[in-house]
Write a protein that holds these residues in place. Structure first.
Motif, mmCIF file in Angstrom:
data_model
loop_
_atom_site.group_PDB
_atom_site.id
_atom_site.type_symbol
_atom_site.label_atom_id
_atom_site.label_comp_id
_atom_site.label_asym_id
_atom_site.label_seq_id
_atom_site.Cartn_x
_atom_site.Cartn_y
_atom_site.Cartn_z
ATOM 1 N N ARG A 239 0.845 -1.200 0.000
ATOM 2 C CA ARG A 239 0.000 0.000 0.000
ATOM 3 C C ARG A 239 0.879 1.248 0.000
ATOM 4 N NH1 ARG A 239 -4.567 2.830 1.715
ATOM 5 N NH2 ARG A 239 -4.163 4.376 3.353
ATOM 6 N N HIS B 19 -9.698 1.926 1.488
ATOM 7 C CA HIS B 19 -9.339 1.956 2.916
ATOM 8 C C HIS B 19 -9.591 3.332 3.539
ATOM 9 C CE1 HIS B 19 -6.884 0.988 6.493
ATOM 10 N NE2 HIS B 19 -6.379 2.197 6.357
ATOM 11 N N ASP B 20 -9.637 4.370 2.733
ATOM 12 C CA ASP B 20 -9.630 5.740 3.251
ATOM 13 C C ASP B 20 -10.957 6.481 3.129
ATOM 14 O OD1 ASP B 20 -6.691 5.698 3.739
ATOM 15 O OD2 ASP B 20 -6.616 5.552 1.552
ATOM 16 N N GLN C 259 -7.439 3.020 -2.160
ATOM 17 C CA GLN C 259 -8.186 4.135 -1.590
ATOM 18 C C GLN C 259 -9.429 3.705 -0.829
ATOM 19 O OE1 GLN C 259 -9.525 6.953 -4.471
ATOM 20 N NE2 GLN C 259 -9.952 8.541 -2.960
#
Length: 228
Positions: A93, A179-180, A177
């Motif tokens: 990542r 994850h965010d 992304q």
């Protein structure tokens, strides 16, 4: 008169090339769902098995991706893009985010110099769409809207090679992304507005710095890359 020899492999290659051309000329855009197998049989005039083989070849090449229950989607527009994308997908990542920062910051700097009036209007519209997507709460829609804005920044560079490379990596960036974007609020909304403002104002240093402010905290929070 002897019966002509029917070269099935040659037919499969021709149909594969036909489908590939639909991707490369933009008829099937990046991220779009291609027609169903039955529709492709009717359109191409080829048999179902030949159509299936052609789609399978493009899936194997990384240009198309089958999604169970949803259909087949364009995930790359060239073999070069797909090979680079597969390589990036195998990295950490943190590596992916660092690559994205390098590309996005450079694009923001160039876009601030080269943006046209049409670019500024598009950036403003996509910024609004991004804000709307966050209000909806769907993670995939949030990623799509965010990607559209970042792609428009790259588009505003008017550097076709940079656009080609960026589009080839977009699928990897979007996976990272996800994850965010799960939070209730968009902590990066103001920074995205600042980014668009810097580009519209023609301030390359501020545009690049804002992009770094957007992405660097994600890099700092990622696991360090494992030395090869």
């Amino acid at each position: 008169m002897p019966r002509p020899h029917f070269d099935r492999s040659a037919l499969s290659t021709r149909v594969t090339d036909l489908f590939r051309s639909q991707v490369t000329d933009g008829t099937w855009p990046l991220g779009s769902k291609i027609p169903t197998e039955s529709e492709l049989v009717a359109w191409s005039g080829a048999g179902r098995n030949t159509v299936r083989e052609a789609i399978g070849s493009l899936v194997q090449a990384g240009i198309l991706r089958r999604e169970q229950g949803r259909g087949t989607f364009v995930v790359s527009t060239s073999d070069l893009r797909s090979s680079v994308s597969r390589r990036v997908a195998a990295t950490s990542r943190r590596d992916s985010l660092e690559l994205r920062l390098a590309l996005d910051a450079a694009a923001a700097r160039i876009a601030a110099v080269r943006r046209t009036e049409a670019d500024t209007e598009r950036l403003a519209a996509l910024l609004h769409e991004r804000e709307h997507a966050w209000a909806g709460g769907d993670a995939h829609e949030r990623v799509r809207a965010d990607s559209a804005l970042h792609r428009a920044v790259v588009g505003a560079t008017h550097n076709l090679l940079m656009q080609d490379v960026y589009d080839g990596l977009l699928g990897v960036f979007e996976e990272v992304q996800l994850h965010d974007v799960a939070g209730e609020t968009d902590a990066l909304a103001q920074l995205h507005a600042d980014l668009v403002e810097a580009i519209v104002d023609g301030d390359p240093d501020r545009a690049a710095a804002t992009m770094s402010t957007l992405l660097q905290p994600m890099i700092n929070g990622a696991e360090p890359a494992t030395p090869s």
